[in-house]
Design an enzyme around this catalytic site. Sequence first.
Site, PDB file in Angstrom:
ATOM      1  N   GLU A  64      -2.654   7.766  -4.437  1.00 41.41           N
ATOM      2  CA  GLU A  64      -3.106   7.191  -5.714  1.00 41.41           C
ATOM      3  C   GLU A  64      -4.601   7.353  -5.986  1.00 41.41           C
ATOM      4  O   GLU A  64      -5.033   7.300  -7.140  1.00 41.41           O
ATOM      5  CB  GLU A  64      -2.751   5.699  -5.792  1.00 41.41           C
ATOM      6  CG  GLU A  64      -3.587   4.813  -4.860  1.00 41.41           C
ATOM      7  CD  GLU A  64      -3.235   3.328  -4.975  1.00 41.41           C
ATOM      8  OE1 GLU A  64      -2.046   2.986  -4.891  1.00 41.41           O
ATOM      9  OE2 GLU A  64      -4.163   2.521  -5.153  1.00 41.41           O
TER      10      GLU A  64
ATOM     11  N   HIS B 265      -1.245   0.221  -9.742  1.00 41.68           N
ATOM     12  CA  HIS B 265      -1.940  -0.762  -8.900  1.00 41.68           C
ATOM     13  C   HIS B 265      -2.500  -1.912  -9.760  1.00 41.68           C
ATOM     14  O   HIS B 265      -3.690  -2.222  -9.711  1.00 41.68           O
ATOM     15  CB  HIS B 265      -3.075  -0.090  -8.097  1.00 41.68           C
ATOM     16  CG  HIS B 265      -3.367  -0.797  -6.809  1.00 41.68           C
ATOM     17  ND1 HIS B 265      -3.600  -0.126  -5.629  1.00 41.68           N
ATOM     18  CD2 HIS B 265      -3.454  -2.121  -6.498  1.00 41.68           C
ATOM     19  CE1 HIS B 265      -3.826  -0.999  -4.661  1.00 41.68           C
ATOM     20  NE2 HIS B 265      -3.745  -2.216  -5.173  1.00 41.68           N
TER      21      HIS B 265
ATOM     22  N   ASP C 211       3.975  -0.089  -7.281  1.00 40.83           N
ATOM     23  CA  ASP C 211       2.674  -0.402  -7.888  1.00 40.83           C
ATOM     24  C   ASP C 211       1.574   0.371  -7.164  1.00 40.83           C
ATOM     25  O   ASP C 211       0.415   0.330  -7.580  1.00 40.83           O
ATOM     26  CB  ASP C 211       2.395  -1.911  -7.794  1.00 40.83           C
ATOM     27  CG  ASP C 211       1.130  -2.312  -8.537  1.00 40.83           C
ATOM     28  OD1 ASP C 211       0.992  -1.943  -9.731  1.00 40.83           O
ATOM     29  OD2 ASP C 211       0.251  -2.957  -7.939  1.00 40.83           O
TER      30      ASP C 211
ATOM     31  N   ARG D  87       0.862  -1.182   0.000  1.00 38.60           N
ATOM     32  CA  ARG D  87       0.000   0.000   0.000  1.00 38.60           C
ATOM     33  C   ARG D  87       0.900   1.235   0.000  1.00 38.60           C
ATOM     34  O   ARG D  87       1.951   1.242   0.645  1.00 38.60           O
ATOM     35  CB  ARG D  87      -0.921   0.031   1.225  1.00 38.60           C
ATOM     36  CG  ARG D  87      -2.096  -0.946   1.145  1.00 38.60           C
ATOM     37  CD  ARG D  87      -3.154  -0.540   0.112  1.00 38.60           C
ATOM     38  NE  ARG D  87      -4.273  -1.467   0.076  1.00 38.60           N
ATOM     39  CZ  ARG D  87      -4.380  -2.530  -0.714  1.00 38.60           C
ATOM     40  NH1 ARG D  87      -3.407  -2.828  -1.567  1.00 38.60           N
ATOM     41  NH2 ARG D  87      -5.453  -3.299  -0.682  1.00 38.60           N
TER      42      ARG D  87
HETATM   43  P1  NAD Z   1      -1.227 -11.509   4.386  1.00 40.12           P
HETATM   44  O1  NAD Z   1      -2.188 -11.070   5.437  1.00 40.12           O
HETATM   45  O2  NAD Z   1      -1.211 -12.932   3.957  1.00 40.12           O
HETATM   46  O3  NAD Z   1       0.270 -11.137   4.839  1.00 40.12           O
HETATM   47  C1  NAD Z   1       0.627  -9.931   5.444  1.00 40.12           C
HETATM   48  C2  NAD Z   1       1.788 -10.220   6.388  1.00 40.12           C
HETATM   49  O4  NAD Z   1       2.245  -8.968   6.894  1.00 40.12           O
HETATM   50  C3  NAD Z   1       1.405 -11.105   7.587  1.00 40.12           C
HETATM   51  O5  NAD Z   1       2.303 -12.192   7.694  1.00 40.12           O
HETATM   52  C4  NAD Z   1       1.522 -10.163   8.771  1.00 40.12           C
HETATM   53  O6  NAD Z   1       1.958 -10.803   9.961  1.00 40.12           O
HETATM   54  C5  NAD Z   1       2.563  -9.177   8.263  1.00 40.12           C
HETATM   55  N1  NAD Z   1       2.592  -7.915   8.986  1.00 40.12           N
HETATM   56  C6  NAD Z   1       1.586  -7.270   9.615  1.00 40.12           C
HETATM   57  N2  NAD Z   1       2.047  -6.150  10.199  1.00 40.12           N
HETATM   58  C7  NAD Z   1       3.378  -6.103   9.931  1.00 40.12           C
HETATM   59  C8  NAD Z   1       4.424  -5.198  10.271  1.00 40.12           C
HETATM   60  N3  NAD Z   1       4.168  -4.126  11.057  1.00 40.12           N
HETATM   61  N4  NAD Z   1       5.649  -5.443   9.818  1.00 40.12           N
HETATM   62  C9  NAD Z   1       5.923  -6.551   9.084  1.00 40.12           C
HETATM   63  N5  NAD Z   1       4.973  -7.442   8.724  1.00 40.12           N
HETATM   64  C10 NAD Z   1       3.726  -7.215   9.153  1.00 40.12           C
HETATM   65  O7  NAD Z   1      -1.485 -10.520   3.171  1.00 40.12           O
HETATM   66  P2  NAD Z   1      -1.062 -10.735   1.660  1.00 40.12           P
HETATM   67  O8  NAD Z   1      -2.166 -11.385   0.913  1.00 40.12           O
HETATM   68  O9  NAD Z   1       0.298 -11.316   1.598  1.00 40.12           O
HETATM   69  O10 NAD Z   1      -1.048  -9.201   1.164  1.00 40.12           O
HETATM   70  C11 NAD Z   1      -0.096  -8.285   1.681  1.00 40.12           C
HETATM   71  C12 NAD Z   1      -0.510  -6.881   1.294  1.00 40.12           C
HETATM   72  O11 NAD Z   1      -0.363  -6.742  -0.120  1.00 40.12           O
HETATM   73  C13 NAD Z   1      -1.991  -6.550   1.548  1.00 40.12           C
HETATM   74  O12 NAD Z   1      -2.194  -6.096   2.874  1.00 40.12           O
HETATM   75  C14 NAD Z   1      -2.270  -5.489   0.548  1.00 40.12           C
HETATM   76  O13 NAD Z   1      -2.019  -4.225   1.137  1.00 40.12           O
HETATM   77  C15 NAD Z   1      -1.229  -5.723  -0.560  1.00 40.12           C
HETATM   78  N6  NAD Z   1      -1.838  -6.144  -1.828  1.00 40.12           N
HETATM   79  C16 NAD Z   1      -1.562  -5.428  -2.942  1.00 40.12           C
HETATM   80  C17 NAD Z   1      -2.098  -5.807  -4.163  1.00 40.12           C
HETATM   81  C18 NAD Z   1      -1.775  -5.059  -5.435  1.00 40.12           C
HETATM   82  O14 NAD Z   1      -2.458  -5.269  -6.458  1.00 40.12           O
HETATM   83  N7  NAD Z   1      -0.764  -4.220  -5.463  1.00 40.12           N
HETATM   84  C19 NAD Z   1      -2.939  -6.916  -4.228  1.00 40.12           C
HETATM   85  C20 NAD Z   1      -3.187  -7.645  -3.064  1.00 40.12           C
HETATM   86  C21 NAD Z   1      -2.635  -7.252  -1.860  1.00 40.12           C
END
Ligand code: NAD
Length: 335
Positions: free
Chosen positions: A263, A295, A258, A234
């Site tokens: 945004e 994105h 991305d 994000r």
């Molecule tokens: P997920 O919930 O499986 O994994 C997120 C991980 O981050 C977890 O293991 C959690 O423990 C960890 N985390 C939480 N707080 C943290 C911190 N302060 N420091 C370090 N790690 C921390 O989520 P995911 O499916 O892997 O997605 C991750 C992120 O990717 C989403 O939250 C979303 O913001 C982003 N995303 C972006 C797109 C895109 O198109 N660009 C698409 C999907 C998701």
Amino acid sequence: MKIVVFSTKSYDREFLSAAAKPLGHELTFLEPRLTSETVQLANDHQAVCVFVNDQLDAAVLRSLAEQGVRVVALRCAGFNNVDLPTAREVGIKVVRVPAYSPHAVAEHTAGLILTLNRKIHRAYARVRDGNFYLGGLLGFDLSGRTVGVIGTGQIGTVFAKIMSGFGCRLLGYDEYPNAKCRELGMEYCDLTKLFAESDIISLHCPLTPQTHHLINAQSIAGMKDGVMIINTSRGAVIDTQAVVEGLKSGKIGHLGLDVYEEEADFFFEDLSNEVIPDDTLSRLLTFPNVIITGHQAFFTREALQCIAETTLQNIADIDRVGSSKNEVAGDHSQP
Ligand code: NAD
């Protein structure tokens, strides 16, 4: 249920319409984003379906509840744009798509790294212009480089696997280390070590109060000279102004984004005939060692189909049994 879909694009209409048929939902597709100005358009619907840049602050949620909306269905994983305590207070259930295709985002992340490193975007333009000169296109071997993964959930894990395939050394930072990453040889460490030793730093954590501006002037100062930073999580996990300064000084060697913290006003729209009024975004676009995609990391056929099916199933579950396995709890602590 009668569902109003905000921020509709042609691909949302295509995939949601196909997934709605077997469930019997009635869908209204709207192009505007959900904001306090557009919230009245939800009238006469029991559910709203929203995306990453729709605004679900306290005022919008209260207005939705007054109109009889019972469910907010996010067609994405992140839920940082929803005021969860207010949703709970007004009795609106919030559901999301916790996993669709972690491969989509992880593969796009790897694409940004390869493009930045080997300057494929510049080579493409050069060769099409009949220029086969190699100066300025020098890259480095990924094999043997250290990659720091911040957030080793579903996407971070797939990304780590891809980078391990290139022969990279893996460092990880996450409150909840996972066994799959450890099996790949990832060493979990604190952020100071990850920043100091990584050639490439990739963000895969959610946006929370703890991760807001995690990449800032101070953390950049602790990184390797010429570091590559990639953000597909994000926008606001990065303090963009600090990153611009890091690029200007040469401290940051490559930047792949991305997502961008401001945004919401730009991404997902065609503004090619307009002047971009955001000076920081415009400045970023001038650097030869920066790539920004709008994105699109999630944007694969497999992901869109899974997002549509899960979103509409989530709403059907709330309708039929009053709960869904993909409900978002009222805080940011859940993974
Ligand atoms: P997920 O919930 O499986 O994994 C997120 C991980 O981050 C977890 O293991 C959690 O423990 C960890 N985390 C939480 N707080 C943290 C911190 N302060 N420091 C370090 N790690 C921390 O989520 P995911 O499916 O892997 O997605 C991750 C992120 O990717 C989403 O939250 C979303 O913001 C982003 N995303 C972006 C797109 C895109 O198109 N660009 C698409 C999907 C998701």
